[in-house]
Motif scaffolding. Sequence first.
Motif, PDB file in Angstrom:
ATOM      1  N   THR A   1      -3.519 -11.723  10.103  1.00 17.20           N
ATOM      2  CA  THR A   1      -3.960 -11.032   8.892  1.00 17.20           C
ATOM      3  C   THR A   1      -3.515  -9.568   8.898  1.00 17.20           C
ATOM      4  O   THR A   1      -2.993  -9.066   7.900  1.00 17.20           O
ATOM      5  N   ALA A   2      -3.712  -8.903  10.020  1.00 22.46           N
ATOM      6  CA  ALA A   2      -3.329  -7.493  10.114  1.00 22.46           C
ATOM      7  C   ALA A   2      -1.818  -7.318   9.943  1.00 22.46           C
ATOM      8  O   ALA A   2      -1.373  -6.418   9.231  1.00 22.46           O
ATOM      9  N   ALA A   3      -1.048  -8.187  10.561  1.00 20.00           N
ATOM     10  CA  ALA A   3       0.413  -8.078  10.460  1.00 20.00           C
ATOM     11  C   ALA A   3       0.883  -8.311   9.028  1.00 20.00           C
ATOM     12  O   ALA A   3       1.788  -7.634   8.541  1.00 20.00           O
ATOM     13  N   ALA A   4       0.264  -9.263   8.359  1.00 17.08           N
ATOM     14  CA  ALA A   4       0.660  -9.551   6.983  1.00 17.08           C
ATOM     15  C   ALA A   4       0.409  -8.348   6.082  1.00 17.08           C
ATOM     16  O   ALA A   4       1.280  -7.942   5.311  1.00 17.08           O
ATOM     17  N   PHE A   5      -0.744  -7.748   6.182  1.00 16.49           N
ATOM     18  CA  PHE A   5      -1.075  -6.639   5.294  1.00 16.49           C
ATOM     19  C   PHE A   5      -0.464  -5.315   5.732  1.00 16.49           C
ATOM     20  O   PHE A   5      -0.314  -4.404   4.929  1.00 16.49           O
ATOM     21  N   ALA A   6      -0.078  -5.201   6.991  1.00 17.10           N
ATOM     22  CA  ALA A   6       0.552  -3.974   7.469  1.00 17.10           C
ATOM     23  C   ALA A   6       1.939  -3.780   6.856  1.00 17.10           C
ATOM     24  O   ALA A   6       2.436  -2.660   6.772  1.00 17.10           O
ATOM     25  N   THR A   7       2.551  -4.858   6.416  1.00 16.24           N
ATOM     26  CA  THR A   7       3.892  -4.760   5.849  1.00 16.24           C
ATOM     27  C   THR A   7       3.890  -4.389   4.367  1.00 16.24           C
ATOM     28  O   THR A   7       4.936  -4.143   3.795  1.00 16.24           O
ATOM     29  N   TYR A   8       2.731  -4.323   3.758  1.00 13.37           N
ATOM     30  CA  TYR A   8       2.649  -4.088   2.318  1.00 13.37           C
ATOM     31  C   TYR A   8       2.334  -2.628   2.039  1.00 13.37           C
ATOM     32  O   TYR A   8       1.342  -2.092   2.526  1.00 13.37           O
ATOM     33  N   ASP A   9       3.151  -1.974   1.226  1.00 15.65           N
ATOM     34  CA  ASP A   9       2.911  -0.564   0.907  1.00 15.65           C
ATOM     35  C   ASP A   9       2.218  -0.356  -0.436  1.00 15.65           C
ATOM     36  O   ASP A   9       1.835   0.755  -0.770  1.00 15.65           O
ATOM     37  N   GLY A  10       2.098  -1.405  -1.231  1.00 15.68           N
ATOM     38  CA  GLY A  10       1.361  -1.322  -2.487  1.00 15.68           C
ATOM     39  C   GLY A  10       2.130  -0.746  -3.656  1.00 15.68           C
ATOM     40  O   GLY A  10       1.581  -0.586  -4.734  1.00 15.68           O
ATOM     41  N   SER A  11       3.387  -0.423  -3.478  1.00 11.01           N
ATOM     42  CA  SER A  11       4.123   0.226  -4.558  1.00 11.01           C
ATOM     43  C   SER A  11       4.270  -0.660  -5.787  1.00 11.01           C
ATOM     44  O   SER A  11       4.172  -0.178  -6.908  1.00 11.01           O
ATOM     45  N   GLU A  12       4.509  -1.940  -5.586  1.00  9.74           N
ATOM     46  CA  GLU A  12       4.671  -2.836  -6.734  1.00  9.74           C
ATOM     47  C   GLU A  12       3.343  -3.148  -7.404  1.00  9.74           C
ATOM     48  O   GLU A  12       3.298  -3.496  -8.576  1.00  9.74           O
ATOM     49  N   ALA A  13       2.251  -3.030  -6.669  1.00  6.00           N
ATOM     50  CA  ALA A  13       0.933  -3.330  -7.239  1.00  6.00           C
ATOM     51  C   ALA A  13       0.496  -2.275  -8.244  1.00  6.00           C
ATOM     52  O   ALA A  13      -0.329  -2.545  -9.094  1.00  6.00           O
ATOM     53  N   LYS A  14       1.045  -1.081  -8.158  1.00  3.89           N
ATOM     54  CA  LYS A  14       0.632  -0.024  -9.081  1.00  3.89           C
ATOM     55  C   LYS A  14       0.935  -0.384 -10.525  1.00  3.89           C
ATOM     56  O   LYS A  14       0.153  -0.129 -11.417  1.00  3.89           O
ATOM     57  N   ALA A  15       2.059  -1.026 -10.760  1.00  2.00           N
ATOM     58  CA  ALA A  15       2.405  -1.445 -12.126  1.00  2.00           C
ATOM     59  C   ALA A  15       1.438  -2.521 -12.604  1.00  2.00           C
ATOM     60  O   ALA A  15       1.008  -2.509 -13.755  1.00  2.00           O
TER      61      ALA A  15
END
Length: 120
Positions: free
Chosen positions: A71-85
């Motif tokens: 779980t930690a590894a999966a979410f550590a790779t996500y920076d959230g930039s695409e989620a802002k839109a």
Amino acid sequence: DRWPSVVMRAGPPAVLFALQNFLLQVAYPRLDSLLFNLVGQTKVLFVALSGRLFLGKRLSSLQLLALGMLTAAAFATYDGSEAKASSRSGGLRAGLLAQSAANLMSGLNAVLVEVALRGR
């Protein structure tokens, strides 16, 4: 006649599976592809939690560590930039809720199928 027994065992998982797929169809257009796949990784956690709550299955310390690391590894790779839109359009929350509910149903379905196959 065996049909009522078969329907009672196979019916609930089939209904949950259909609802789970509907919720995934709701979530998919509302989340970017990376976030959709990352949230999908929580399905493993829901299966483990459902097995513990409903079947009494215990996980070893090593298995718990592996789940946490996955779980930690999966979410550590996500920076959230695409989620802002997505969040500006209001779809992010609905997408996350729909996919989380689908993952929870997946965990429940795993338990229902195991119970049905055991013949409890």
